[in-house]
Enzyme design. Structure first.
Site, short mmCIF file in Angstrom:
data_model
loop_
_atom_site.label_atom_id
_atom_site.label_comp_id
_atom_site.label_asym_id
_atom_site.label_seq_id
_atom_site.Cartn_x
_atom_site.Cartn_y
_atom_site.Cartn_z
CG HIS A 214 15.17 33.46 -61.49
ND1 HIS A 214 14.25 34.22 -62.17
CD2 HIS A 214 16.32 34.16 -61.50
CE1 HIS A 214 14.83 35.31 -62.58
NE2 HIS A 214 16.09 35.32 -62.19
C1 UD1 Z 1 21.29 34.83 -62.79
C2 UD1 Z 1 21.34 36.35 -62.67
C3 UD1 Z 1 19.90 36.89 -62.72
C4 UD1 Z 1 19.15 36.38 -63.91
C5 UD1 Z 1 19.19 34.86 -63.91
C6 UD1 Z 1 18.47 34.24 -65.07
C7 UD1 Z 1 23.11 37.34 -61.33
C8 UD1 Z 1 23.42 37.96 -60.02
N1 UD1 Z 1 21.90 36.78 -61.42
O1 UD1 Z 1 20.64 34.33 -61.63
O2 UD1 Z 1 19.96 38.31 -62.78
O3 UD1 Z 1 17.82 36.83 -63.85
O4 UD1 Z 1 20.58 34.47 -63.95
O5 UD1 Z 1 18.44 32.86 -64.92
O6 UD1 Z 1 23.92 37.39 -62.22
N2 UD1 Z 1 22.44 26.68 -62.16
C9 UD1 Z 1 22.46 25.50 -62.85
N3 UD1 Z 1 22.77 25.54 -64.17
C10 UD1 Z 1 23.07 26.69 -64.82
C11 UD1 Z 1 23.06 27.89 -64.09
C12 UD1 Z 1 22.74 27.87 -62.77
O7 UD1 Z 1 22.18 24.43 -62.32
O8 UD1 Z 1 23.35 26.65 -66.04
C13 UD1 Z 1 22.07 26.66 -60.73
C14 UD1 Z 1 23.25 26.52 -59.80
O9 UD1 Z 1 22.86 25.78 -58.71
C15 UD1 Z 1 23.51 27.93 -59.36
C16 UD1 Z 1 22.11 28.51 -59.34
O10 UD1 Z 1 21.41 27.86 -60.41
O11 UD1 Z 1 24.17 28.01 -58.16
C17 UD1 Z 1 22.06 29.99 -59.54
O12 UD1 Z 1 22.78 30.38 -60.71
P1 UD1 Z 1 23.46 31.85 -60.79
O13 UD1 Z 1 24.07 32.04 -62.11
O14 UD1 Z 1 24.28 32.07 -59.58
O15 UD1 Z 1 22.26 32.85 -60.63
P2 UD1 Z 1 20.78 32.81 -61.21
O16 UD1 Z 1 19.86 32.59 -60.06
O17 UD1 Z 1 20.64 31.93 -62.40
#
Ligand code: UD1
Length: 370
Positions: A214
């Site tokens: 991820h």
């Molecule tokens: C975040 C953390 C990372 C952790 C990971 C675990 C930061 C900088 N990153 O990364 O350290 O390892 O979580 O998963 O804090 N999305 C959904 N549903 C959700 C959450 C996210 O669809 O419930 C999608 C969205 O498109 C979003 C993308 O995933 O833009 C990324 O989510 P985000 O929370 O920005 O970062 P992660 O890649 O999940």
């Protein structure tokens, strides 16, 4: 143990926000539950919000329902961090905590720490001191800022202490307590049986690989992501590969048109904590770019190939089952071949013993009540 009548009640505000936070807060809230002199408040920032990424974990890990939900959701780093800050400040002003506890290295961790520090509320950071020394990784920025501002630095391994001392943190603020995620892992391992996931995957005990991916650096760059998936499809021709796909990764597979490379792979949506532990604890090998999974595979004694160029958790390499193979396809395949042939070291870092929450409780009680 603190007697209820002898001291004024203190409020601890625990912060969770993203998937890897819940398993770190759960054992600590549990360990503090019977301390009558402590009122615990759980704040969920809502950085993750999907059922499978957040709410399922809260229920499964027996966390109390959050007292406050900040519902920040997804956004750019600046906007997400800023939204947590604005809403968390409000929560602090209303709850008036004596201590804020943050865990890990996600944006919510750093945002809550900055807010608390400016309100002069002490901060305890669980999982302090880890460093990849790679500032292209957003989590590294979060770690450095959080540790710079935190008052109580609770480290999982001696490398964390060394990093903090080198950065000038006074020794009396640093407490080597061990790895709290392993408390959660040991607690749930007896329930982690393969039949829990038999409706979603078709694998035999000890004869398959588990993959998670991820990191933006791996999945947001087409060439890198494609190279990794090509290596994975070669591995899938040799051994079943199960791939629970993070929402970010899912979006990139579609965007880059890489579905063909996933054909031989058993793809599932993100799994709950115990279902995922069922998969990993019975696997032959794990391939990942996650930090937590490097630690969990070490605790389980299962070989792990880390698909990154570095790790903030070097103890999983020196005293565990982890090998850093990078993202080059040929190197991933070479790492895979030697890992499935090789002997797995049967060792586990000191203090990864399932009793970290109790040690943290002792540190926090001393801090709050002297
Ligand atoms: C975040 C953390 C990372 C952790 C990971 C675990 C930061 C900088 N990153 O990364 O350290 O390892 O979580 O998963 O804090 N999305 C959904 N549903 C959700 C959450 C996210 O669809 O419930 C999608 C969205 O498109 C979003 C993308 O995933 O833009 C990324 O989510 P985000 O929370 O920005 O970062 P992660 O890649 O999940």
């Amino acid at each position: 143990m603190v007697a209820a009548m002898s001291v004024a009640r203190k409020t601890i505000l625990h912060v969770v926000g993203a998937r890897p936070n819940y398993m770190k807060i759960a054992p600590l809230m549990d360990a503090l539950r019977d301390v009558e002199a402590i009122r615990q408040v759980l704040v969920n920032t809502g950085q993750h919000y999907d059922e499978a990424m957040a709410k399922a974990f809260i229920r499964e890990l027996s966390l109390p329902m959050p007292d406050r939900d900040l519902e920040v959701g997804s956004a750019s780093h600046a906007v997400q961090t800023a939204n947590v800050m604005v809403r968390f400040e409000e929560a602090c002003l209303q709850e008036k905590p004596d201590l804020v506890v943050v865990v890990g290295d996600v944006n919510s961790t750093m945002a809550a720490t900055i807010v608390a520090a400016k309100l002069l509320i002490p901060v305890a950071h669980v999982e302090a001191g880890l460093r990849s020394f790679d500032r292209t990784m957003p989590e590294e920025i979060n770690r450095v800022v959080t540790d710079r501002l935190a008052d109580i630095l609770l480290t999982p391994s001696p490398d964390g202490d060394e990093n903090l001392l080198r950065e000038g943190v006074p020794a009396e603020r640093i407490h080597l307590v061990g790895n709290i995620m392993i408390d959660t892992l040991f607690r749930h391992l007896p329930h982690a049986t393969l039949d829990r996931v038999a409706d979603r995957v078709n694998v035999k005990d000890g004869c398959y690989a588990v993959l998670t991916l991820h990191r933006p650096s791996n999945v947001d760059v087409r060439e890198t992501f494609e190279g990794i998936l090509s290596a994975i499809s070669s591995i899938a021709a040799d051994m079943p590969v199960v791939f629970p796909v993070h929402p970010r990764t899912q979006a990139r597979v579609k965007e880059f048109g890489l579905t063909d490379l996933m054909k031989g792979v058993q793809v599932t949506p993100p799994l709950g904590y115990i279902d995922f532990l069922s998969l990993t604890s019975h696997a032959k090998i794990v391939l990942t770019d996650s930090g937590g999974l490097q630690e969990e595979s070490t605790a389980l004694g299962i070989p792990c190939l880390t698909l990154r160029e570095n790790t903030e958790r070097p103890i999983t390499v020196t005293q565990g089952t982890n090998t850093i193979v990078g993202t080059n396809g040929a190197k991933i395949l070479a790492g895979y071949r030697s890992a499935v042939r090789g002997e797995v070291p049967k060792r586990r870092p000191e203090l990864w013993d399932g009793r970290t929450a109790g040690r943290i409780r002792a540190v926090l009680e001393r801090f709050l009540f002297g």
